[in-house]
Design a protein around this motif. Structure first.
Motif, PDB file in Angstrom:
ATOM      1  N   ILE A 133     -53.625 101.245 -32.215  1.00  0.00           N
ATOM      2  CA  ILE A 133     -53.724 102.610 -32.625  1.00  0.00           C
ATOM      3  C   ILE A 133     -53.799 103.583 -31.437  1.00  0.00           C
ATOM      4  O   ILE A 133     -53.369 104.466 -31.298  1.00  0.00           O
ATOM      5  CB  ILE A 133     -54.823 102.828 -33.595  1.00  0.00           C
ATOM      6  CG1 ILE A 133     -54.496 102.041 -35.006  1.00  0.00           C
ATOM      7  CG2 ILE A 133     -54.886 104.191 -34.149  1.00  0.00           C
ATOM      8  CD1 ILE A 133     -55.344 101.992 -35.938  1.00  0.00           C
ATOM      9  N   ALA A 134     -54.912 103.150 -30.635  1.00  0.00           N
ATOM     10  CA  ALA A 134     -55.057 103.996 -29.484  1.00  0.00           C
ATOM     11  C   ALA A 134     -53.886 104.034 -28.714  1.00  0.00           C
ATOM     12  O   ALA A 134     -53.638 105.005 -27.756  1.00  0.00           O
ATOM     13  CB  ALA A 134     -56.317 103.253 -28.645  1.00  0.00           C
ATOM     14  N   THR A 135     -53.019 103.059 -28.513  1.00  0.00           N
ATOM     15  CA  THR A 135     -51.791 103.042 -27.744  1.00  0.00           C
ATOM     16  C   THR A 135     -50.689 104.043 -28.456  1.00  0.00           C
ATOM     17  O   THR A 135     -50.043 104.762 -27.747  1.00  0.00           O
ATOM     18  CB  THR A 135     -51.357 101.637 -27.503  1.00  0.00           C
ATOM     19  OG1 THR A 135     -52.221 100.926 -26.906  1.00  0.00           O
ATOM     20  CG2 THR A 135     -50.075 101.958 -26.675  1.00  0.00           C
ATOM     21  N   VAL A 136     -50.690 103.912 -29.847  1.00  0.00           N
ATOM     22  CA  VAL A 136     -49.741 104.560 -30.306  1.00  0.00           C
ATOM     23  C   VAL A 136     -50.080 106.152 -30.813  1.00  0.00           C
ATOM     24  O   VAL A 136     -49.206 106.992 -30.799  1.00  0.00           O
ATOM     25  CB  VAL A 136     -49.669 103.882 -31.912  1.00  0.00           C
ATOM     26  CG1 VAL A 136     -48.648 104.822 -32.871  1.00  0.00           C
ATOM     27  CG2 VAL A 136     -49.036 102.787 -31.700  1.00  0.00           C
ATOM     28  N   LEU A 137     -51.400 106.510 -30.891  1.00  0.00           N
ATOM     29  CA  LEU A 137     -51.816 107.966 -31.104  1.00  0.00           C
ATOM     30  C   LEU A 137     -51.135 108.897 -30.086  1.00  0.00           C
ATOM     31  O   LEU A 137     -50.832 110.105 -30.653  1.00  0.00           O
ATOM     32  CB  LEU A 137     -53.111 108.002 -31.288  1.00  0.00           C
ATOM     33  CG  LEU A 137     -53.829 107.834 -32.866  1.00  0.00           C
ATOM     34  CD1 LEU A 137     -55.433 107.690 -32.902  1.00  0.00           C
ATOM     35  CD2 LEU A 137     -53.152 108.461 -33.830  1.00  0.00           C
ATOM     36  N   PRO A 138     -51.518 108.504 -28.840  1.00  0.00           N
ATOM     37  CA  PRO A 138     -50.879 109.622 -27.746  1.00  0.00           C
ATOM     38  C   PRO A 138     -49.421 109.952 -27.972  1.00  0.00           C
ATOM     39  O   PRO A 138     -49.079 111.114 -27.836  1.00  0.00           O
ATOM     40  CB  PRO A 138     -51.113 108.974 -26.451  1.00  0.00           C
ATOM     41  CG  PRO A 138     -52.230 107.953 -26.801  1.00  0.00           C
ATOM     42  CD  PRO A 138     -51.849 107.410 -27.938  1.00  0.00           C
ATOM     43  N   CYS A 139     -48.440 109.224 -28.540  1.00  0.00           N
ATOM     44  CA  CYS A 139     -47.190 109.643 -28.942  1.00  0.00           C
ATOM     45  C   CYS A 139     -46.913 110.739 -29.841  1.00  0.00           C
ATOM     46  O   CYS A 139     -46.136 111.543 -29.907  1.00  0.00           O
ATOM     47  CB  CYS A 139     -46.433 107.989 -29.564  1.00  0.00           C
ATOM     48  SG  CYS A 139     -44.563 108.421 -29.794  1.00  0.00           S
ATOM     49  N   VAL A 140     -48.175 110.540 -30.846  1.00  0.00           N
ATOM     50  CA  VAL A 140     -48.102 111.646 -31.921  1.00  0.00           C
ATOM     51  C   VAL A 140     -48.409 113.228 -31.111  1.00  0.00           C
ATOM     52  O   VAL A 140     -47.908 113.850 -31.544  1.00  0.00           O
ATOM     53  CB  VAL A 140     -49.140 111.310 -32.973  1.00  0.00           C
ATOM     54  CG1 VAL A 140     -49.149 112.476 -33.936  1.00  0.00           C
ATOM     55  CG2 VAL A 140     -48.496 110.183 -33.904  1.00  0.00           C
ATOM     56  N   GLU A 141     -49.432 112.962 -30.227  1.00  0.00           N
ATOM     57  CA  GLU A 141     -49.943 114.151 -29.790  1.00  0.00           C
ATOM     58  C   GLU A 141     -48.990 114.691 -28.644  1.00  0.00           C
ATOM     59  O   GLU A 141     -48.932 116.044 -28.533  1.00  0.00           O
ATOM     60  CB  GLU A 141     -51.299 113.888 -29.182  1.00  0.00           C
ATOM     61  CG  GLU A 141     -52.339 113.439 -30.106  1.00  0.00           C
ATOM     62  CD  GLU A 141     -53.524 112.659 -29.610  1.00  0.00           C
ATOM     63  OE1 GLU A 141     -53.366 112.120 -28.241  1.00  0.00           O
ATOM     64  OE2 GLU A 141     -54.514 112.408 -30.134  1.00  0.00           O
ATOM     65  N   PRO A 183     -45.515 114.061 -27.873  1.00  0.00           N
ATOM     66  CA  PRO A 183     -44.223 113.332 -28.252  1.00  0.00           C
ATOM     67  C   PRO A 183     -42.968 113.506 -26.902  1.00  0.00           C
ATOM     68  O   PRO A 183     -42.233 112.911 -26.908  1.00  0.00           O
ATOM     69  CB  PRO A 183     -43.657 114.028 -29.691  1.00  0.00           C
ATOM     70  CG  PRO A 183     -44.387 115.158 -29.635  1.00  0.00           C
ATOM     71  CD  PRO A 183     -45.553 115.061 -28.904  1.00  0.00           C
ATOM     72  N   GLY A 184     -43.225 114.728 -26.083  1.00  0.00           N
ATOM     73  CA  GLY A 184     -42.364 114.921 -25.215  1.00  0.00           C
ATOM     74  C   GLY A 184     -42.567 113.882 -23.691  1.00  0.00           C
ATOM     75  O   GLY A 184     -41.902 114.002 -22.790  1.00  0.00           O
ATOM     76  N   ASP A 185     -43.656 113.226 -23.849  1.00  0.00           N
ATOM     77  CA  ASP A 185     -44.137 112.424 -22.603  1.00  0.00           C
ATOM     78  C   ASP A 185     -43.393 111.126 -22.631  1.00  0.00           C
ATOM     79  O   ASP A 185     -43.739 110.021 -23.578  1.00  0.00           O
ATOM     80  CB  ASP A 185     -45.735 112.487 -22.472  1.00  0.00           C
ATOM     81  CG  ASP A 185     -45.872 111.533 -21.360  1.00  0.00           C
ATOM     82  OD1 ASP A 185     -45.296 110.750 -20.826  1.00  0.00           O
ATOM     83  OD2 ASP A 185     -47.123 111.855 -20.615  1.00  0.00           O
ATOM     84  N   ARG A 186     -42.249 110.812 -21.632  1.00  0.00           N
ATOM     85  CA  ARG A 186     -41.522 109.638 -21.814  1.00  0.00           C
ATOM     86  C   ARG A 186     -42.226 108.339 -21.744  1.00  0.00           C
ATOM     87  O   ARG A 186     -42.172 107.486 -22.296  1.00  0.00           O
ATOM     88  CB  ARG A 186     -40.340 109.623 -20.981  1.00  0.00           C
ATOM     89  CG  ARG A 186     -39.489 108.694 -20.961  1.00  0.00           C
ATOM     90  CD  ARG A 186     -38.219 109.039 -20.139  1.00  0.00           C
ATOM     91  NE  ARG A 186     -37.353 107.865 -20.369  1.00  0.00           N
ATOM     92  CZ  ARG A 186     -36.373 107.513 -21.331  1.00  0.00           C
ATOM     93  NH1 ARG A 186     -36.633 108.529 -22.331  1.00  0.00           N
ATOM     94  NH2 ARG A 186     -35.331 106.781 -21.192  1.00  0.00           N
ATOM     95  N   ASN A 187     -43.367 108.247 -20.874  1.00  0.00           N
ATOM     96  CA  ASN A 187     -44.224 107.368 -20.696  1.00  0.00           C
ATOM     97  C   ASN A 187     -44.990 106.767 -21.705  1.00  0.00           C
ATOM     98  O   ASN A 187     -45.099 105.778 -22.206  1.00  0.00           O
ATOM     99  CB  ASN A 187     -45.167 107.335 -19.382  1.00  0.00           C
ATOM    100  CG  ASN A 187     -44.869 106.798 -18.165  1.00  0.00           C
ATOM    101  OD1 ASN A 187     -43.692 105.979 -18.111  1.00  0.00           O
ATOM    102  ND2 ASN A 187     -45.534 106.953 -17.089  1.00  0.00           N
ATOM    103  N   VAL A 188     -45.647 107.846 -22.533  1.00  0.00           N
ATOM    104  CA  VAL A 188     -46.348 107.511 -23.617  1.00  0.00           C
ATOM    105  C   VAL A 188     -45.395 107.172 -24.856  1.00  0.00           C
ATOM    106  O   VAL A 188     -45.718 106.299 -25.336  1.00  0.00           O
ATOM    107  CB  VAL A 188     -47.101 109.012 -24.291  1.00  0.00           C
ATOM    108  CG1 VAL A 188     -47.634 109.001 -25.452  1.00  0.00           C
ATOM    109  CG2 VAL A 188     -48.100 109.347 -23.155  1.00  0.00           C
ATOM    110  N   VAL A 189     -44.128 107.614 -24.902  1.00  0.00           N
ATOM    111  CA  VAL A 189     -43.277 107.466 -25.971  1.00  0.00           C
ATOM    112  C   VAL A 189     -43.020 105.930 -25.849  1.00  0.00           C
ATOM    113  O   VAL A 189     -42.941 105.100 -26.785  1.00  0.00           O
ATOM    114  CB  VAL A 189     -42.008 108.133 -26.231  1.00  0.00           C
ATOM    115  CG1 VAL A 189     -40.934 107.567 -26.930  1.00  0.00           C
ATOM    116  CG2 VAL A 189     -42.411 109.702 -26.390  1.00  0.00           C
TER     117      VAL A 189
END
Length: 129
Positions: A62-70, A72-78
């Motif tokens: 969950i800690a890895t996935v949540l930043p994608c929600v916050e 969404p424009g950061d390619r690394n995070v996605v």
């Protein structure tokens, strides 16, 4: 809002909310007396965290996935979130396959037990003397 209010609004215990914070899933500000204070946005975040836990994801995932929600424009995070979600889906698929094998084995045992019960209720076959 304080932790009790967040707990009441989300249905999540204060203990769980503190755990979410320890795991980096939730953030709060602190008052001068050390009380946690949360923004209204945290209500929605806690709901999302609950959905992810209900889906069987660990707090680490969950800690890895949540930043994608916050962000969404950061390619690394996605990309990191995509990899984590794909790994979790593969893990769930493997769990499902194992559960199907276990169910099939139980079905086989149930059939064998049913046949055995039939022979027990029929009683012994009389022999001629």
């Amino acid at each position: 809002m304080r932790i009790g209010e967040l707990s009441r609004r989300t249905g999540v215990s204060p203990r769980s909310l503190r755990y979410y914070e320890e795991q980096g899933l939730l953030t709060s500000s602190r008052s001068e007396t050390g009380q946690r204070h949360y923004s209204d946005a945290e209500v929605e975040r806690v709901s999302l965290i609950q959905q992810l836990f209900d889906a069987g994801l660990s707090s680490r995932v969950i800690a890895t996935v949540l930043p994608c929600v916050e962000t969404p424009g950061d390619r690394n995070v996605v990309e990191l979130a995509f990899a984590a979600m794909t790994r979790e889906r593969d893990r769930i698929d493997a769990d499902i396959a194992h559960l199907i094998e276990t169910r099939d084995a139980l079905d086989s045992l149930i059939r064998a037990n049913s046949r055995h019960q039939t022979t027990l209720t029929a009683g012994p076959v009389p022999t001629r003397a």
